[in-house]
Motif scaffolding. Sequence first.
Motif, PDB file in Angstrom:
ATOM      1  N   ALA A  84      36.538 -25.823  47.819  1.00  0.00           N
ATOM      2  CA  ALA A  84      37.636 -24.849  47.861  1.00  0.00           C
ATOM      3  C   ALA A  84      37.058 -23.487  47.481  1.00  0.00           C
ATOM      4  CB  ALA A  84      38.758 -25.250  46.907  1.00  0.00           C
ATOM      5  N   PRO A  85      36.497 -22.751  48.463  1.00  0.00           N
ATOM      6  CA  PRO A  85      35.806 -21.496  48.151  1.00  0.00           C
ATOM      7  C   PRO A  85      36.695 -20.416  47.552  1.00  0.00           C
ATOM      8  CG  PRO A  85      36.054 -21.788  50.533  1.00  0.00           C
ATOM      9  CD  PRO A  85      36.454 -23.077  49.899  1.00  0.00           C
ATOM     10  N   SER A  86      38.010 -20.609  47.621  1.00  0.00           N
ATOM     11  CA  SER A  86      38.897 -19.622  46.995  1.00  0.00           C
ATOM     12  C   SER A  86      38.951 -19.783  45.482  1.00  0.00           C
ATOM     13  CB  SER A  86      40.306 -19.738  47.566  1.00  0.00           C
ATOM     14  OG  SER A  86      40.853 -21.029  47.299  1.00  0.00           O
ATOM     15  N   THR A  87      38.368 -20.855  44.954  1.00  0.00           N
ATOM     16  CA  THR A  87      38.308 -21.065  43.510  1.00  0.00           C
ATOM     17  C   THR A  87      36.882 -20.827  43.044  1.00  0.00           C
ATOM     18  OG1 THR A  87      37.794 -23.442  43.643  1.00  0.00           O
ATOM     19  CG2 THR A  87      40.111 -22.807  43.694  1.00  0.00           C
ATOM     20  N   TYR A  88      36.748 -20.274  41.849  1.00  0.00           N
ATOM     21  CA  TYR A  88      35.413 -19.914  41.367  1.00  0.00           C
ATOM     22  C   TYR A  88      35.470 -19.643  39.867  1.00  0.00           C
ATOM     23  CZ  TYR A  88      37.711 -15.385  42.280  1.00  0.00           C
ATOM     24  OH  TYR A  88      38.611 -14.342  42.344  1.00  0.00           O
ATOM     25  N   ILE A 144      43.710 -11.014  37.839  1.00  0.00           N
ATOM     26  CA  ILE A 144      42.917  -9.790  37.730  1.00  0.00           C
ATOM     27  C   ILE A 144      42.281  -9.433  39.062  1.00  0.00           C
ATOM     28  CG2 ILE A 144      40.851  -8.783  36.676  1.00  0.00           C
ATOM     29  CD1 ILE A 144      41.518 -10.396  34.147  1.00  0.00           C
ATOM     30  N   ASP A 145      41.643 -10.413  39.712  1.00  0.00           N
ATOM     31  CA  ASP A 145      40.954 -10.112  40.969  1.00  0.00           C
ATOM     32  C   ASP A 145      41.931  -9.755  42.078  1.00  0.00           C
ATOM     33  OD1 ASP A 145      38.481 -10.384  39.872  1.00  0.00           O
ATOM     34  OD2 ASP A 145      38.091 -12.388  40.668  1.00  0.00           O
ATOM     35  N   ASP A 146      43.128 -10.309  42.056  1.00  0.00           N
ATOM     36  CA  ASP A 146      44.120  -9.982  43.079  1.00  0.00           C
ATOM     37  C   ASP A 146      44.632  -8.557  42.928  1.00  0.00           C
ATOM     38  OD1 ASP A 146      43.872 -12.517  44.095  1.00  0.00           O
ATOM     39  OD2 ASP A 146      45.777 -13.265  43.292  1.00  0.00           O
ATOM     40  N   ARG A 147      44.839  -8.125  41.691  1.00  0.00           N
ATOM     41  CA  ARG A 147      45.470  -6.817  41.465  1.00  0.00           C
ATOM     42  C   ARG A 147      44.472  -5.722  41.145  1.00  0.00           C
ATOM     43  NH1 ARG A 147      51.183  -6.977  40.562  1.00  0.00           N
ATOM     44  NH2 ARG A 147      51.985  -9.097  40.818  1.00  0.00           N
ATOM     45  N   LEU A 170      26.702 -15.663  35.445  1.00  0.00           N
ATOM     46  CA  LEU A 170      26.942 -16.940  36.094  1.00  0.00           C
ATOM     47  C   LEU A 170      25.677 -17.431  36.794  1.00  0.00           C
ATOM     48  CD1 LEU A 170      30.390 -16.183  37.775  1.00  0.00           C
ATOM     49  CD2 LEU A 170      30.012 -17.698  35.819  1.00  0.00           C
ATOM     50  N   ASN A 171      25.555 -18.747  36.913  1.00  0.00           N
ATOM     51  CA  ASN A 171      24.454 -19.293  37.697  1.00  0.00           C
ATOM     52  C   ASN A 171      24.890 -19.479  39.153  1.00  0.00           C
ATOM     53  OD1 ASN A 171      26.100 -21.599  37.432  1.00  0.00           O
ATOM     54  ND2 ASN A 171      24.882 -22.422  35.764  1.00  0.00           N
ATOM     55  N   ARG A 172      24.005 -20.060  39.981  1.00  0.00           N
ATOM     56  CA  ARG A 172      24.311 -20.269  41.390  1.00  0.00           C
ATOM     57  C   ARG A 172      23.809 -21.652  41.808  1.00  0.00           C
ATOM     58  NH1 ARG A 172      25.618 -16.880  45.649  1.00  0.00           N
ATOM     59  NH2 ARG A 172      25.103 -14.974  44.486  1.00  0.00           N
ATOM     60  N   MET A 173      24.509 -22.286  42.752  1.00  0.00           N
ATOM     61  CA  MET A 173      24.098 -23.614  43.192  1.00  0.00           C
ATOM     62  C   MET A 173      22.711 -23.576  43.831  1.00  0.00           C
ATOM     63  SD  MET A 173      25.823 -26.282  45.874  1.00  0.00           S
ATOM     64  CE  MET A 173      27.477 -26.078  45.216  1.00  0.00           C
ATOM     65  N   TYR A 174      21.868 -24.528  43.389  1.00  0.00           N
ATOM     66  CA  TYR A 174      20.527 -24.676  43.955  1.00  0.00           C
ATOM     67  C   TYR A 174      20.407 -25.954  44.775  1.00  0.00           C
ATOM     68  CZ  TYR A 174      15.418 -24.770  44.157  1.00  0.00           C
ATOM     69  OH  TYR A 174      14.107 -24.791  44.589  1.00  0.00           O
ATOM     70  N   LEU A 175      21.012 -27.031  44.303  1.00  0.00           N
ATOM     71  CA  LEU A 175      21.078 -28.281  45.055  1.00  0.00           C
ATOM     72  C   LEU A 175      22.513 -28.771  45.046  1.00  0.00           C
ATOM     73  CD1 LEU A 175      18.004 -30.370  43.767  1.00  0.00           C
ATOM     74  CD2 LEU A 175      18.177 -29.101  45.922  1.00  0.00           C
ATOM     75  N   GLU A 176      22.953 -29.331  46.177  1.00  0.00           N
ATOM     76  CA  GLU A 176      24.315 -29.845  46.275  1.00  0.00           C
ATOM     77  C   GLU A 176      24.304 -31.357  46.414  1.00  0.00           C
ATOM     78  OE1 GLU A 176      28.491 -28.988  48.721  1.00  0.00           O
ATOM     79  OE2 GLU A 176      26.574 -28.278  49.531  1.00  0.00           O
ATOM     80  N   ASN A 177      25.154 -32.008  45.627  1.00  0.00           N
ATOM     81  CA  ASN A 177      25.371 -33.448  45.740  1.00  0.00           C
ATOM     82  C   ASN A 177      24.043 -34.218  45.702  1.00  0.00           C
ATOM     83  OD1 ASN A 177      27.095 -35.641  45.944  1.00  0.00           O
ATOM     84  ND2 ASN A 177      27.103 -35.637  48.181  1.00  0.00           N
ATOM     85  N   ALA A 178      23.231 -33.916  44.693  1.00  0.00           N
ATOM     86  CA  ALA A 178      21.882 -34.473  44.605  1.00  0.00           C
ATOM     87  C   ALA A 178      21.807 -35.570  43.559  1.00  0.00           C
ATOM     88  CB  ALA A 178      20.887 -33.369  44.270  1.00  0.00           C
ATOM     89  N   MET A 199      26.821 -11.632  40.984  1.00  0.00           N
ATOM     90  CA  MET A 199      27.265 -10.370  40.398  1.00  0.00           C
ATOM     91  C   MET A 199      28.736 -10.398  39.995  1.00  0.00           C
ATOM     92  SD  MET A 199      24.342  -9.106  40.530  1.00  0.00           S
ATOM     93  CE  MET A 199      24.761  -7.551  39.742  1.00  0.00           C
ATOM     94  N   ALA A 200      29.513 -11.278  40.608  1.00  0.00           N
ATOM     95  CA  ALA A 200      30.938 -11.393  40.278  1.00  0.00           C
ATOM     96  C   ALA A 200      31.405 -12.784  40.669  1.00  0.00           C
ATOM     97  CB  ALA A 200      31.745 -10.325  41.024  1.00  0.00           C
ATOM     98  N   GLY A 201      32.520 -13.219  40.079  1.00  0.00           N
ATOM     99  CA  GLY A 201      33.014 -14.560  40.351  1.00  0.00           C
ATOM    100  C   GLY A 201      33.222 -14.824  41.827  1.00  0.00           C
ATOM    101  N   ARG A 202      33.723 -13.822  42.556  1.00  0.00           N
ATOM    102  CA  ARG A 202      33.986 -14.006  43.987  1.00  0.00           C
ATOM    103  C   ARG A 202      32.708 -14.262  44.783  1.00  0.00           C
ATOM    104  NH1 ARG A 202      38.670  -9.373  44.791  1.00  0.00           N
ATOM    105  NH2 ARG A 202      40.462 -10.791  44.776  1.00  0.00           N
ATOM    106  N   ASP A 203      31.551 -13.904  44.210  1.00  0.00           N
ATOM    107  CA  ASP A 203      30.276 -14.134  44.893  1.00  0.00           C
ATOM    108  C   ASP A 203      29.714 -15.523  44.613  1.00  0.00           C
ATOM    109  OD1 ASP A 203      30.397 -11.479  45.729  1.00  0.00           O
ATOM    110  OD2 ASP A 203      29.282 -10.760  43.972  1.00  0.00           O
TER     111      ASP A 203
END
Length: 577
Positions: free
Chosen positions: A269-273, A317-320, A522-530, A570-574
């Motif tokens: 669900a990419p709209s959640t972060y 916050i991000d919406d407004r 924040l960190n970032r995904m490096y491997l998925e479902n591993a 750089m931000a939650g949306r990223d």
Amino acid sequence: MSQTLAPADRSRDLSQPVENLGPDERMKAASDQLRGTIQHSLIDPITGSVSDVDTKLLKFHGIYQQDDRDVRDERRRQKLEPAYQFMIRVRLPGGVCTPAQWLKLDELARSHGSEMLRLTTRQTFQFHWVLKDDLRPTLAGLHEVLLDTIAACGDDSRGVMCSVNPHLSALHAEVHELAQRASDRAIPRMRAYHEIWYGEERLASSGPEEPFYGATYMPRKFKIGFAIPPVNDIDVYTQDLGFIAIAGKDGLEGFNVAIGGGMGRTDQAPSTYPRLADVIGFVTPDNVPATCDAVMELQRDLGDRKDRAHARFKYTIDDRGLDWIKADIERRLGFKLDASRPYVFDSNRDTLGWQTGEDGHHHVTLLIENGRLANRPDRALMDGLRAIARIHDGTFRLTPNQNLTIAQISDAKRPEIERLLDEYRLLASAEGSALRLGSMACVALPTCGLAMAESERYLPSFVTRIETILGRHGLSDVPITLRISGCPNGCSRPYVAEIGLTGRAPGKYNLYLGGGFHGNRLNRMYLENAGEAAILDALDATLGHFARERGEHEHFGDFVIRAGYVKAVMAGRDFNS
């Protein structure tokens, strides 16, 4: 000085049209202020569970219905209902507990909680394996020592956190008092709690039962925390509302205010972060209560009440827009926030072992791996801490890293406490790699209904495997933060760890790299479902590269970004890009 504005009109109609509410909001509105049919469910002898609606309402009472997932399939084959039991979470602002309270918690855990307690990632206690018939006796026992479970779960203000820094005794005491006041101010009045668990009569009233929360409470949970630099042990940027203490030569001057943090997300669900909080200004200590009111009030009024996946403050916050939100907070406060002040974080972990504070009292911090307090053949944690509580005249402090500080030990008491620490080997587990000392896991299986994979039970052996890699690369003493969560909700705050794992299925995890060592990125995904083998291979490669080419004082999370393994978020949306 703060610039004065016209005071906000805080009155509002606490009712909302049904068509504007999602299913859970309608459920809350129809619950008779969280009473539901809990009284009936508790005395139903046919089942060990409560009704589906009451299961949700119990969360506001600090109680989760769960079942033993280790035996779920077998019970289904035998046509038996799940092995229902309950988790009870205590409200404990700032994690401070008296010896008398400790002894009562120990007694209740031995009687009703499978002879164990858990220290949570938000500085409180959880009982697990509590049967339905034992709920009332457990909550009544807590009441005897002035503890309760109000708003420890549910759509309300959760337990308020506070940094634990034994060196700064006076500052900690002042900040903790504000954390306690914030907690007392923010929790619901919960007359239902007093009626159901203490047997009190329902009181007639001409006014609203919940003047702040109304009939639908908050759109989702709301988390508040107080950090005392230079230690960011509470991960202040993960809080909906964070206060960063600013101290001067004369003591506490006030707080930088940070808003909009939150860890929860949903896979696919990419709209959640996850999102880190933004610092928006500075307030003096006397304005902390009003700031809590204004920020919570804004989220109460404007948070999404149709889509629960979009209902946390971070999305509001991000919406407004941050500037709009800040202006509205200032409107509600009636004054403009001062400019934020400089501060530095240099760690987010606990200092284990003995320390002496400014006031001359001694403090000793014990590593409690995964926060699990139980008697084991090699280390009788429950028995040892009970023995200490019987003679201790200070306090116990639960740390945000699931460890425990025995605090405010006098010179006279220290020798006896040292003897008990040795007798029960309570300091023994402080040995090990720096990674192990900075790791954390949520409870996950077999009790958490949301867990997709192991976490608490898996962490010790997983760390042992990584320690082999660290030893081979000469990194055993290098501090690295590791967090494991059994699902993407992130209770162990995995998305700010330098190495983070979140469960996807039994034995499968997403691997995240690149979080800030101080919880500042924040960190970032490096491997998925591993699986484990792929994860260990990836860590072997990245840690080996780190060992060969790291800069002086460079942290692992910074290195993997510099070396190109992951891009900085750089931000939650990223986060999902």
